[in-house]
Design an enzyme around this catalytic site. Structure first.
Site, PDB file in Angstrom:
ATOM      1  N   LEU A  38       0.595  -1.258  -0.008  1.00 57.03           N
ATOM      2  CA  LEU A  38      -0.069  -0.048   0.052  1.00 57.03           C
ATOM      3  C   LEU A  38       0.845   1.208  -0.104  1.00 57.03           C
ATOM      4  CD1 LEU A  38      -2.721   1.051   2.533  1.00 57.03           C
ATOM      5  CD2 LEU A  38      -0.550   2.304   2.581  1.00 57.03           C
ATOM      6  N   ASN A  39       0.497   2.314  -0.791  1.00 56.61           N
ATOM      7  CA  ASN A  39       1.076   3.570  -0.495  1.00 56.61           C
ATOM      8  C   ASN A  39       0.060   4.678  -0.374  1.00 56.61           C
ATOM      9  OD1 ASN A  39       1.706   2.959  -3.417  1.00 56.61           O
ATOM     10  ND2 ASN A  39       2.283   5.125  -3.523  1.00 56.61           N
ATOM     11  N   ASP A  40      -0.210   5.736  -1.209  1.00 59.63           N
ATOM     12  CA  ASP A  40      -0.835   6.716  -0.790  1.00 59.63           C
ATOM     13  C   ASP A  40      -2.381   6.721  -0.571  1.00 59.63           C
ATOM     14  OD1 ASP A  40       1.639   7.618  -2.042  1.00 59.63           O
ATOM     15  OD2 ASP A  40       0.422   8.666  -3.699  1.00 59.63           O
ATOM     16  N   SER A 100      -2.135   8.186  -7.854  1.00 59.09           N
ATOM     17  CA  SER A 100      -3.233   8.991  -6.751  1.00 59.09           C
ATOM     18  C   SER A 100      -3.930   9.920  -7.507  1.00 59.09           C
ATOM     19  CB  SER A 100      -2.064   9.486  -6.033  1.00 59.09           C
ATOM     20  OG  SER A 100      -1.417   8.558  -5.131  1.00 59.09           O
ATOM     21  N   ASP A 169      -1.391  13.695  -9.515  1.00 57.91           N
ATOM     22  CA  ASP A 169      -2.195  13.577  -8.385  1.00 57.91           C
ATOM     23  C   ASP A 169      -3.308  14.864  -8.371  1.00 57.91           C
ATOM     24  OD1 ASP A 169      -0.360  11.601  -7.827  1.00 57.91           O
ATOM     25  OD2 ASP A 169       1.091  13.004  -6.697  1.00 57.91           O
TER      26      ASP A 169
HETATM   27  C1  FRU Z   1       3.387   9.438  -3.917  1.00 53.20           C
HETATM   28  C2  FRU Z   1       3.516   8.803  -5.521  1.00 53.20           C
HETATM   29  C3  FRU Z   1       2.359   9.846  -6.253  1.00 53.20           C
HETATM   30  C4  FRU Z   1       1.579   8.761  -7.301  1.00 53.20           C
HETATM   31  C5  FRU Z   1       1.768   7.556  -6.570  1.00 53.20           C
HETATM   32  C6  FRU Z   1       1.985   6.297  -7.216  1.00 53.20           C
HETATM   33  O1  FRU Z   1       3.871   8.444  -3.180  1.00 53.20           O
HETATM   34  O2  FRU Z   1       4.468   8.809  -6.159  1.00 53.20           O
HETATM   35  O3  FRU Z   1       3.062  11.027  -6.955  1.00 53.20           O
HETATM   36  O4  FRU Z   1       0.654   9.161  -7.962  1.00 53.20           O
HETATM   37  O5  FRU Z   1       2.880   7.782  -5.513  1.00 53.20           O
HETATM   38  O6  FRU Z   1       1.804   5.270  -6.473  1.00 53.20           O
END
Ligand code: FRU
Length: 470
Positions: A38-40, A100, A169
């Protein structure tokens, strides 16, 4: 549904079914993926009463992979129910990642805006000035669970010509009958800025203006966000490429904010940049406004491109990363503060109280409040090796000694210069600690992997309370 969507859906479900349901370090109160990476946070909103949070999700590999949007809902922002994958990378304009984006809620509909990432293949490409697409895409939903057709709104050629391929984003808001969108950009000169677009119908967008600092500030701003907290206007950005003494003992990338004096759509100036969080694991925060009018923010409790420390005990359980606990953003004397959302109060049960000193075994999810700290006398040891202390000029989060090394995943020290703190609130979960100093004037967040949940507080003259969170 096209054939690719159908196969991806099946593969994701297989990966989720095969994943272990148990794990010592799986979080109790923090949104985490069912399996994988998981990230953003994306598309945060309260829609028809229910809280929705989407997340950058790579279910096939806990060390990352092609991104899609996982989806969770919650009634209290502490217990999250996984609802499956909402958006798959299944179109020519988002085939290398549903990156994102945000949610706009209006007239009983949910509008999700995101970046469709495409990386073209050719050895010539540097992926900054050539070879990368950052497409702006819209998806609508009536019920928050079924998502309609993807509409491609803008391509790189629709963005100002001085921008590199790094434009992404989107975060959208409505103001005086018009819609505004801010996106993070890297200019062709390698300067990080925020691009604002405007629309009258949510669909057709045009570039309006650029928000920048007087001097260049990093080479890329990711996940920008614009919010109004008690009348104070704020621009948030996750900045890459900050260098120099001030950033030496900090994280590889920063997430912070500028106060906006004036009007972001007119004359404005930006304040100094201030970090949202001084700990090890905090990036790409996103805010939303609850139905009762609070500005709530969640972030990725992780750090990209960070070789010094990691999360191998979670990886061994087949997953990595989670969100921070949702925080209410509020102001005191015009200055931003953060506190865990008030829903947490309903889940707390007091287990111990003391004056000055407290030593306890904790449940996996717990909170402690230390108030009335005298002359900065404060030290706490969490899980035997994570030391939080005030040294006379700075507040430190330090993994100390062999015990510290064992539980830190490679993390060592973060600190912030400040005057003597009055109060400290610590929120612990199975593998994270969030520390709110002075009612959230400063916050320190970290992952950790303790052998036992223990807490020891030394704060002469202060009131100490320990709560289980259920
Ligand atoms: C930030 C980022 C965003 C991008 C997303 C890809 O962590 O690099 O800029 O949309 O993660 O996973």
């Amino acid at each position: 549904m096209n054939a690719l969507t159908r196969d991806l859906k099946q593969l994701v479900e297989l990966a989720e079914k095969a994943a272990p349901a148990e794990g010592r370090f799986r979080q109790r109160l923090h949104l985490m993926p069912p399996t994988g990476w998981l990230n953003d946070p994306n598309g945060l909103c309260q829609f028809k009463g229910l809280f929705h949070a989407f997340f950058q999700y790579s279910p096939f590999n806990p060390e990352g992979g092609v991104k899609m949007w996982g989806h969770c809902t919650s009634r209290d922002m502490a217990h999250w129910e996984y609802q499956g994958t909402a958006l798959y990378p299944d179109q020519p304009f988002d085939c290398h990642g549903v990156y994102s984006g945000c949610a706009l809620v209006e007239d009983g509909r949910m509008y999700l805006y995101y970046t469709g990432n495409v990386k073209l293949e050719d050895q010539e490409y540097d992926y900054v000035l050539a070879g990368r697409e950052g497409n702006t895409v819209l998806v609508e939903s009536e019920d928050g669970f079924r998502f309609g057709r993807k509409q491609l709104l803008m391509r790189n050629e629709d963005y100002p010509a001085d921008l590199s391929c790094h434009v992404r984003d989107p975060k959208v808001w409505k103001q005086d009958g018009r819609y505004y969108m801010v996106q993070g950009v890297r200019t062709k000169e390698d300067v990080g800025e925020a691009q604002i677009f405007v629309s009258d119908d949510r669909i057709s967008w045009s570039p309006l203006r650029r928000i920048r600092t007087e001097e260049p500030f990093g080479y890329m701003w990711e996940c920008p966000d614009y919010m109004d907290v008690d009348g104070q206007k704020i621009l948030s950005a996750s900045v890459q490429g900050l260098e120099g003494e001030e950033w030496r003992d900090r994280n590889v990338y920063q997430s912070g904010y500028f106060y906006i004096e004036g009007d972001i759509l007119g004359e404005y100036s930006l304040s100094q940049y201030r970090l949202w969080d001084c700990g090890f694991d905090y990036y790409a925060p996103q805010s939303f406004v609850t139905e009762d009018g609070r500005v709530v923010m969640m972030a990725w409790m992780g750090m990209p491109d960070c070789p010094e420390y990691g999360n191998s005990p979670a990886l061994a359980e087949g997953w990595q990363h989670c969100f921070t606990f949702p925080r209410e953003i509020y102001t005191e004397d015009g200055a931003v503060r953060q506190r865990p959302v008030r829903e947490l109060e309903m889940l707390k049960r007091k287990v111990k109280g003391a004056e000055g000193h407290l030593k306890a075994e904790c449940p996996a999810a717990w909170e402690t409040d230390i108030t009335g700290i005298q002359a900065g006398r404060f030290r706490a040891v969490v899980g035997g090796g994570l030391v939080l202390t005030y040294t006379g000029s700075r507040f430190e989060m330090r993994f100390e000694g062999p015990a510290g090394e064992e539980i830190s995943g490679g993390r060592r020290l973060r600190y912030q210069e400040m005057e003597s703190p009055d109060s400290v609130k610590i929120l612990g979960d199975a593998s994270s600690v969030e520390v709110f100093v002075n009612e959230g004037e400063y916050v320190f967040t970290t992952r950790y992997y303790p052998g036992a949940y223990t807490l020891e507080v030394e704060a002469d003259g202060a009131a100490v309370s320990l709560y289980a969170v259920e």
